[in-house]
Design a protein around this motif. Structure first.
Motif, PDB file in Angstrom:
ATOM      1  N   UNK A 174       0.829  -1.211   0.000  1.00  0.00           N
ATOM      2  CA  UNK A 174       0.000   0.000   0.000  1.00  0.00           C
ATOM      3  C   UNK A 174       0.859   1.256   0.000  1.00  0.00           C
ATOM      4  N   UNK A 175       1.997   1.215   0.702  1.00  0.00           N
ATOM      5  CA  UNK A 175       2.856   2.397   0.752  1.00  0.00           C
ATOM      6  C   UNK A 175       3.474   2.693  -0.617  1.00  0.00           C
ATOM      7  N   UNK A 176       3.717   1.649  -1.409  1.00  0.00           N
ATOM      8  CA  UNK A 176       4.196   1.882  -2.774  1.00  0.00           C
ATOM      9  C   UNK A 176       3.141   2.628  -3.592  1.00  0.00           C
ATOM     10  N   UNK A 181       1.180   7.376  -6.253  1.00  0.00           N
ATOM     11  CA  UNK A 181       0.126   8.343  -6.558  1.00  0.00           C
ATOM     12  C   UNK A 181       0.483   9.767  -6.145  1.00  0.00           C
ATOM     13  N   UNK A 182       1.133   9.932  -5.009  1.00  0.00           N
ATOM     14  CA  UNK A 182       1.264  11.264  -4.427  1.00  0.00           C
ATOM     15  C   UNK A 182       2.684  11.781  -4.255  1.00  0.00           C
ATOM     16  N   UNK A 213       6.834   2.515  -8.878  1.00  0.00           N
ATOM     17  CA  UNK A 213       6.174   2.398  -7.572  1.00  0.00           C
ATOM     18  C   UNK A 213       4.885   1.592  -7.683  1.00  0.00           C
ATOM     19  N   UNK A 214       4.090   1.858  -8.706  1.00  0.00           N
ATOM     20  CA  UNK A 214       2.824   1.147  -8.872  1.00  0.00           C
ATOM     21  C   UNK A 214       3.051  -0.327  -9.208  1.00  0.00           C
ATOM     22  N   UNK A 215       4.058  -0.618 -10.010  1.00  0.00           N
ATOM     23  CA  UNK A 215       4.379  -2.022 -10.301  1.00  0.00           C
ATOM     24  C   UNK A 215       4.896  -2.749  -9.062  1.00  0.00           C
ATOM     25  N   UNK A 216       5.732  -2.075  -8.290  1.00  0.00           N
ATOM     26  CA  UNK A 216       6.227  -2.677  -7.039  1.00  0.00           C
ATOM     27  C   UNK A 216       5.065  -2.935  -6.090  1.00  0.00           C
TER      28      UNK A 216
END
Length: 119
Positions: free
Chosen positions: A29-31, A36-37, A47-50
């Motif tokens: 979730x932190x990724x 996003x932000x 980040x989204x893939x991780x």
């Protein structure tokens, strides 16, 4: 019987596996939060893939213990709360407020009751 199956047959072993799962979910979730932000461009995509990969690993891990589903996720929620507070502090510098401490005490107490109450 495999090592993993023997591990989760022991309640403390199952609790350990659920703790690992909680940290995986919070980390995943932190990724997404960072993607996003807190990032843009290629870093956002990474980040989204991780986050996707870590959350897939979480989904596999949380379902290893062969507890009934309601009990499993009830106990898991308490562990998730604790992991979320720790990662919020370490990764984002966010400290719990008094209301989070109070609500969290109820969450953790409920998780302990579900984990250790012998019906």
């Amino acid at each position: 019987m495999s090592f993993l199956n023997r591990l989760v047959e022991n309640p403390m072993g199952a609790l350990g596996v659920l703790t690992i799962a909680a940290f995986l979910e919070v980390w995943g979730d932190s990724f997404f939060q960072a993607g996003f932000y807190r990032s843009s461009g290629f870093a956002r995509i990474l980040m989204l893939l991780a986050g996707t990969a870590v959350l897939a690993l979480y989904g596999s891990t949380v379902n290893v213990p062969r507890w009934d589903f309601g009990k499993l996720l009830g106990v898991y929620v308490a562990l998730f709360f604790l992991a979320a507070q720790l990662l919020a502090k370490l990764r984002f510098g966010q400290s719990p407020t008094p209301s989070i401490y109070l609500g969290g005490a109820f969450i953790v107490t409920g998780g302990l009751v579900m984990a250790f109450w012998k019906a």
